[in-house]
Scaffold this motif. Structure first.
Motif, short mmCIF file in Angstrom:
data_model
loop_
_atom_site.label_atom_id
_atom_site.label_comp_id
_atom_site.label_asym_id
_atom_site.label_seq_id
_atom_site.Cartn_x
_atom_site.Cartn_y
_atom_site.Cartn_z
N GLY A 213 -87.15 29.74 -36.02
CA GLY A 213 -86.76 28.35 -35.82
C GLY A 213 -87.47 27.32 -36.67
O GLY A 213 -87.54 26.16 -36.28
N ASN A 214 -88.01 27.67 -37.82
CA ASN A 214 -88.69 26.71 -38.67
C ASN A 214 -87.65 25.91 -39.46
O ASN A 214 -86.83 26.48 -40.16
CB ASN A 214 -89.64 27.45 -39.63
N GLY A 215 -87.70 24.59 -39.35
CA GLY A 215 -86.75 23.74 -40.05
C GLY A 215 -85.60 23.33 -39.14
O GLY A 215 -85.56 23.66 -37.96
N GLU A 216 -84.67 22.58 -39.73
CA GLU A 216 -83.51 22.09 -38.98
C GLU A 216 -82.23 22.64 -39.60
O GLU A 216 -82.18 22.97 -40.77
CB GLU A 216 -83.47 20.56 -39.01
N LEU A 217 -81.19 22.70 -38.78
CA LEU A 217 -79.88 23.18 -39.22
C LEU A 217 -78.90 22.03 -39.13
O LEU A 217 -78.80 21.36 -38.10
CB LEU A 217 -79.45 24.35 -38.33
N ASN A 218 -78.16 21.76 -40.23
CA ASN A 218 -77.26 20.61 -40.28
C ASN A 218 -75.82 20.94 -39.92
O ASN A 218 -75.08 20.07 -39.48
CB ASN A 218 -77.29 19.96 -41.67
N SER A 219 -75.40 22.18 -40.13
CA SER A 219 -74.01 22.53 -39.83
C SER A 219 -73.97 23.71 -38.87
O SER A 219 -74.94 24.44 -38.73
CB SER A 219 -73.25 22.85 -41.11
N LYS A 220 -72.81 23.91 -38.24
CA LYS A 220 -72.73 24.97 -37.24
C LYS A 220 -72.51 26.32 -37.92
O LYS A 220 -71.77 26.44 -38.89
CB LYS A 220 -71.66 24.67 -36.21
N LEU A 221 -73.21 27.33 -37.40
CA LEU A 221 -73.14 28.68 -37.95
C LEU A 221 -72.93 29.69 -36.84
O LEU A 221 -73.40 29.50 -35.72
CB LEU A 221 -74.46 29.03 -38.66
N ASN A 222 -72.21 30.75 -37.16
CA ASN A 222 -72.09 31.90 -36.28
C ASN A 222 -73.01 32.99 -36.82
O ASN A 222 -72.75 33.53 -37.90
CB ASN A 222 -70.65 32.43 -36.22
N ILE A 223 -74.07 33.31 -36.08
CA ILE A 223 -75.07 34.26 -36.57
C ILE A 223 -75.12 35.46 -35.63
O ILE A 223 -75.12 35.29 -34.40
CB ILE A 223 -76.47 33.59 -36.65
N GLU A 224 -75.16 36.64 -36.22
CA GLU A 224 -75.35 37.87 -35.45
C GLU A 224 -76.64 38.50 -35.97
O GLU A 224 -76.69 39.01 -37.09
CB GLU A 224 -74.17 38.82 -35.66
#
Length: 153
Positions: free
Chosen positions: A116-127
Motif C-alpha cells: 500500500g505505498n503510494g496512492e492509486l488514481n484510477s480503479k483497477l481489478n487486481i488478482e
C-alpha cells in the motif's frame, strides 16, 4: 610364446613395515622424519592430498531455503506509474500472468504481493497472491477491487 585371453594372477607379498634396516621399510617405516604425518593415530582432517577438499567443492546452503517461492512486491505508486505510462491498462485484470506478459516482473517469479505505498488514481481489478490491508483499502477507495488468493497478513 604368447597366450591370448589368459590372466596370470600373481600374489604380491604385503610390505611389513618397521622390520629392520634390510627391508627398506625399517626405522621410520616410510613415514619420513618427524612432523605430524609421521606420528601414529594422527590424520589431517579433510586433507585430500592437495585435491580440492569435499567441503569446498560442494555449494554452500546455510539458512537460505533452496525451493523458496519468489514473491514480487508491487506498491500502488508503481501501479500508478505503469498506468500513466500505458504499460498496463485499467480495463484489464491485473494478475501474475498479465504482469509477466507485459515484462513488468521476471518470468521466474511465482507469486506477487500488492503493498500500500503510494496512492492509486484510477480503479483497477487486481488478482494477487497476497496483499496488505492498506493496499486493499486504497484500491477499494479508488473504486477497484483486489482478489486475494491466500492472505497471510
Amino acid at each position: 610364446m604368447t597366450y591370448l585371453n589368459t590372466t596370470i594372477s600373481v600374489k604380491i607379498k604385503k610390505i611389513r613395515v618397521g622390520r629392520g634396516i634390510g627391508s627398506g621399510k625399517g626405522k621410520t617405516s616410510g613415514r619420513g622424519v618427524k612432523g605430524q604425518k609421521s606420528r601414529s593415530g594422527v590424520a589431517i582432517k579433510s586433507f585430500e592430498g592437495g585435491q580440492m577438499p569435499l567441503y569446498r567443492r560442494l555449494p554452500k546452503r546455510g539458512f537460505n531455503p533452496i525451493r523458496r517461492d519468489k514473491i514480487a512486491k508491487i506498491n500502488l505508486d508503481l501501479l500508478n506509474k505503469l498506468l500513466d505510462s500505458n504499460k498496463i491498462s485499467s480495463s484489464e485484470k491485473i494478475n501474475l500472468e498479465y504482469l509477466k506478459k507485459n515484462k513488468i516482473i521476471s518470468k521466474s517469479v511465482t507469486q506477487f504481493k500488492v503493498l500500500g505505498n503510494g496512492e492509486l488514481n484510477s480503479k483497477l481489478n487486481i488478482e494477487a497472491d497476497f496483499s496488505s490491508k492498506s493496499a486493499i483499502q486504497k484500491v477499494e477507495k479508488a473504486g477497484g477491487s483486489i482478489l486475494v488468493k491466500s492472505n497471510k497478513d
